[in-house]
Enzyme design. Sequence first.
Site, short mmCIF file in Angstrom:
data_model
loop_
_atom_site.label_atom_id
_atom_site.label_comp_id
_atom_site.label_asym_id
_atom_site.label_seq_id
_atom_site.Cartn_x
_atom_site.Cartn_y
_atom_site.Cartn_z
N ASP A 1 2.77 -2.13 8.16
CA ASP A 1 1.44 -2.42 8.68
C ASP A 1 0.93 -3.61 8.17
O ASP A 1 1.49 -4.19 6.98
CB ASP A 1 0.23 -1.23 8.45
N SER A 2 0.02 -4.22 8.63
CA SER A 2 -0.50 -5.40 7.86
C SER A 2 0.64 -6.85 7.64
O SER A 2 1.28 -6.94 8.45
CB SER A 2 -1.59 -5.32 6.89
#
Length: 322
Positions: A164-165
Amino acid sequence: MTDGVPARGSLRSRAAAVVSALTLRQISAVLPPERTWGLWLSRRIVAGIMDAFGPSLAGTRVEPVDARLPDGRRVVGEWVSGREVRRSDGGIYFVHGSGYALCSPRTHRRLTAWLSRLTGLPVFSVDYRLAPRHRFPTAADDVRAGWDWLSRQIPAERIVVAGDSAGGHLTVDLLLQVAATRPAALVLFSPLIDLTFGLAAERERRRRDPAIRAADALRLVGLYCRGIDPAHCRLTLDVAGGPVMPPTLIQAGSAEMLAADAERLAADITTAGGSCELQVWPDQVHVFQALPRLSPEAGKAMAYAAQFIADALNVGTVEKAG
């Protein structure tokens, strides 16, 4: 738009975005990541949000890992199991995000446990070293070491890599390096790709991210890569001109500025000859999948991601997200 993605976000999700814009966005604008106290408080806030609004940890088993590769590289992380799992079926390699400076396997444990519970697969979450103490390319090197270790435990073709991210950037960087031993599939939640935040700033001019400003996110990421030429091949990733990526699922929220990164990455994967499914969920915030108590859509998105993983590994159906 992918079937199953609603045309509009739920009332609860939209309300959460408004509250975030009035609180978290304002707080992130005044906390200086360059100062020890500012970084400490940012870490506490993010960890608190992940715990307060994340899925349950009931039944979760955690096995710490601190190992050495034959060449001396250290691998730190944790195995997370949300229910009975068998490593012979495969596994998930998870690379957490939050600007190379804020999070850890501990902050993301609720998300990785949920992913394990839904798929019935063990998740290895790598604990890469954080900025500002450890700068570029330390995190990327640690992620590579984690892959080299994990692919000795489980065959590469039985591993799905998820992140994620900023973990999305680290994951894509990894796959550009290990094309010869690529995993079965790739799943990314709100991936960061453009470390200059040019894409994010352009989107921000059309719709403000409820969690953080592009300029503030750039300051945070700068703790990791300040002083390095942004054109460095490990920072500006040539996905379109690189090796074909494994089958990929990307999920992002339309309320976040990194939706622009998700769209660019999906286009570049396709240009390189890969298969990529992009889902932009209306009115959702950054990594909404980790916040089911704020976003009712998190369960549906995670169920879809889990089924994508199960299909990639041919391990059958998944547990319902509840």
